[in-house]
Design an enzyme around this catalytic site. Structure first.
Site, PDB file in Angstrom:
ATOM      1  CG  ASP A  12      -5.719  -3.184  -9.196  1.00  0.00           C
ATOM      2  OD1 ASP A  12      -5.519  -1.965  -9.338  1.00  0.00           O
ATOM      3  OD2 ASP A  12      -5.903  -3.726  -8.090  1.00  0.00           O
ATOM      4  CE  LYS A  73      -4.000   4.171  -9.354  1.00  0.00           C
ATOM      5  NZ  LYS A  73      -4.710   2.939  -8.957  1.00  0.00           N
ATOM      6  CD  GLU A 150      -8.339   1.886  -8.917  1.00  0.00           C
ATOM      7  OE1 GLU A 150      -8.627   2.302  -7.776  1.00  0.00           O
ATOM      8  OE2 GLU A 150      -7.240   2.110  -9.458  1.00  0.00           O
ATOM      9  CG  ASP A 175     -10.018   0.808  -3.283  1.00  0.00           C
ATOM     10  OD1 ASP A 175      -9.139   0.344  -2.528  1.00  0.00           O
ATOM     11  OD2 ASP A 175      -9.874   0.885  -4.519  1.00  0.00           O
TER      12      ASP A 175
END
Ligand code: AMP
Length: 612
Positions: A12, A73, A150, A175
């Site tokens: 992850d 990211k 994800e 999330d």
């Protein structure tokens, strides 16, 4: 060597934190990185110019932001570059450094080279962003077996699509991480897991909550300080944010968080307390936004709330109780939170990796409480004619262990100096329908009008032992007992993957709010510097300054150093000063006088060269 080909790790690669997991013969394993299950996705150069990745880099992000890269990211798939140590780097390169650190941890743990990996990306990542992730993986020396979404990984971790493919389900994966939010509708049909719709906000997450709390703390500080100590510097503001992140985490389990930060300015400390209810008000606008996104994701997938079979929580910020409450309220069903929301995506990636390596899907073992626990208390509230005696739950069934939760109760009549507290295991609010597992007295409470707050804390350790503590908030008077829930009341520690989505009743307990009690590892409420302690006395040696002198000199040096930091000085000098300021505040907090002396001496040397 053959073995390494058979191992496909799952990664992850997160905005805030990253994690790596693997499926071995005996099941799924999270691979610790620097001793922790997750690693901050932070890269930096230390003052000596050495590359640091993970927690060490995060630690210096407050004092040396120019030598630290966070949240890379966000830039993946763009042509933007970041500067580090006078050079510029592409986002793929920084991400490769993070992946490389994870790879090394896996190789150290497994004892052989690790080449193949499944890496996860947000469902909303476009082609460029996916390609950039692939390139980062290759750059780190991985053969990237697959990039998966994800939310798909989260669904896989809950067993979706791996049970022979018979169950057809609609899952909502919510999330909420440190920097990003996304919500996805995932369907499982005949074993195929598919993301049907996904919405989100790449600029919404726990970081915003930290900022809001830091602003609240700063306002309170300014209110009492009234500019006397010259206002908060940018460095202090960053320190404040880090402190308030810890307070925020405390507020997930406690009704109050005590905040003490020494030398927020050169001359003043911050000392305040934040209530969970204030924090919840603060973040509600962001949470409403996430619910709007959720409605859009439902609409896009053509699914009504009633059609959602399961809600899955992913990301550290979903540990905030109000997040779960709002979500469950809006969707009318309970959410799944048995799997650690920080680890679930890496676990799912590892499961996908195992499938690619031809291994059977493993069961994820999670230690959870198979029952709820609470105490007997008078319960009232809207719609109730008069208070009744009931079981007010503090720990909910299905919570991963170890767990520590607190809640605030109040005495029910004036001058109530003792309370008998029965402890129950079971799901009902009717005490008789539960199992009474213990009872104890707290005596010696202050003579106070009714409503005197008492914090009840329940803790279940990994061995299934229940520790109960009652603390009078005003005086700190505490009483603890340990109740062994082993034997025939034993917690079911092997209930891994048990479907616990069954009803968790809403807590309509009497408790007006929540509890207090800073975590044990937080600074205690007595965290004042002991400037008023007696000096060490004449034996300290002729040239040794007394403690008050040492503190006074530290304060003055700190003030001068902060003044230098706002001037144009070289990044190396700035980093050195910040490191010394950190060393000095750590020494003050831990009352390590020799270390303070050493930091003072070094700071004094640096200032000698830099001051006009
Ligand atoms: P992630 O990006 O999933 O690693 O989530 C990181 C975010 O979760 C950060 O903003 C953390 O401060 C936040 N977080 C971690 N633990 C907790 C907690 N117990 N309660 C509330 N927020 C948390």
């Amino acid at each position: 060597m053959k073995k390494s080909k058979e191992t496909v790790v799952g990664i992850d690669l997160g905005t805030t934190n990253s994690a790596i997991a693997v499926v071995l013969d005996d099941g799924l394993e999270m691979i610790p990185v620097h001793g922790q299950p997750t690693m901050p996705s932070v890269v930096g150069l230390d003052p000596a110019g050495h590359l640091i990745v993970g927690q060490a880099a995060k630690n210096q992000s407050v004092s040396a932001p120019e030598n630290t890269v966070l949240s890379i990211k966000r830039l993946m798939g763009s042509d933007e570059t970041v500067a580090l140590g006078g050079k510029s780097y592409r986002p793929e390169e920084i991400s490769a450094l993070i992946l490389g650190e994870l790879k090394r941890a896996a190789e150290a743990r497994l004892g052989h080279p690790v080449e193949r990996a499944v890496i996860t990306v947000p469902a909303f990542f476009n082609e460029c962003q996916r390609q950039a992730t692939l390139d980062a993986g290759r750059l780190a020396g991985f053969d990237v077996a697959r990039i998966i979404n994800e939310p798909t990984a989260a669904a896989l971790a809950y067993g979706a699509g791996t049970q022979g493919g018979s169950a057809n389900e609609t899952l909502l994966v919510y999330d909420l991480g440190g920097g990003t939010f996304d919500v996805s509708l995932v369907t499982v049909e005949n074993g195929v897991v598919e993301v049907r719709s996904s919405h989100g906000d790449t600029r919404l997450g726990g970081d915003d909550f930290d900022e809001a709390l830091a602003k609240l703390a700063e306002d309170r500080f300014e209110e009492t300080d009234r500019g006397a100590s010259g206002g908060i510097s940018p460095v202090a503001r960053r320190r404040l944010k880090a402190v308030m992140e810890r307070a925020k985490i405390t507020l997930s389990d406690e009704p109050f968080a005590a905040v003490h930060e020494e030398f927020l300015t050169a001359t003043a400390h911050l000392s305040t307390e934040v209530a969970r209810s204030d924090y919840e008000k603060l973040i509600t606008p962001w949470l409403e936004k996430t619910l709007d996104c959720m409605q859009r994701a439902l609409a896009d997938a053509g699914v009504t709330a009633a059609k959602v079979d399961k809600i899955m929580l992913v990301g550290g910020a979903t540990r905030t109780p109000i997040v779960q409450e709002l979500l469950e309220d809006r969707l009318g069903k309970t959410s799944r939170h048995e799997i650690n929301p920080d680890l679930i995506v890496a676990m799912g990636a590892a499961i996908q990796g195992a499938a690619l390596a031809g291994r059977p899907a493993p069961a994820i073992l999670i230690d959870i409480t198979a029952h709820s626990f609470g105490i007997g208390a008078m319960m009232g509230g809207p719609g109730m004619f008069m208070p009744v005696f009931g079981c007010s739950h503090i720990i909910r069934r299905g919570t991963p262990l170890p767990v520590k939760k607190s809640k605030l109760f109040h005495t029910v009549y004036d001058n109530q100096m003792e309370v008998k507290i029965p402890v129950f295991q079971g799901e009902s609010i009717v005490p008789e329908e539960n199992l009474k597992i213990g009872e104890f007295w707290i005596k010696g409470l202050s003579k106070a009008p009714e409503g005197n707050p008492v914090v009840m804390q329940l803790e279940i350790d990994l061995s299934g032992l229940l520790h109960v503590t009652a603390t009078e908030k005003a005086t700190g008077l505490a009483k603890s007992v340990t109740i062994d829930t082993a034997g025939h009341h034993r917690l079911n520690l092997d209930a891994a993957r048990t479907n616990l989505a069954a009803l968790f009743e809403e807590d309509d307990a009497l408790a007006v709010g929540d509890d207090s009690d800073a975590d044990d590892d937080e600074e205690g409420s007595d965290a004042e510097p002991d400037a008023d302690e007696p000096p060490p006395g004449p034996t300290a040696g002729p040239s040794q300054p007394s403690r008050p002198e040492l503190l006074a000199s530290a304060k003055s040096l700190r003030r001068r150093a902060e003044a230098i930091l706002v001037r144009e000085i070289s990044p190396t000098d700035a980093a050195e000063i910040r490191a010394l300021l950190d060393a000095s505040s750590t020494a003050i907090t831990s009352r390590d006088w020799p270390a303070l002396q050493e930091a003072d001496d070094k700071l004094s040397d640096v200032l000698f060269y830099l001051e006009d």
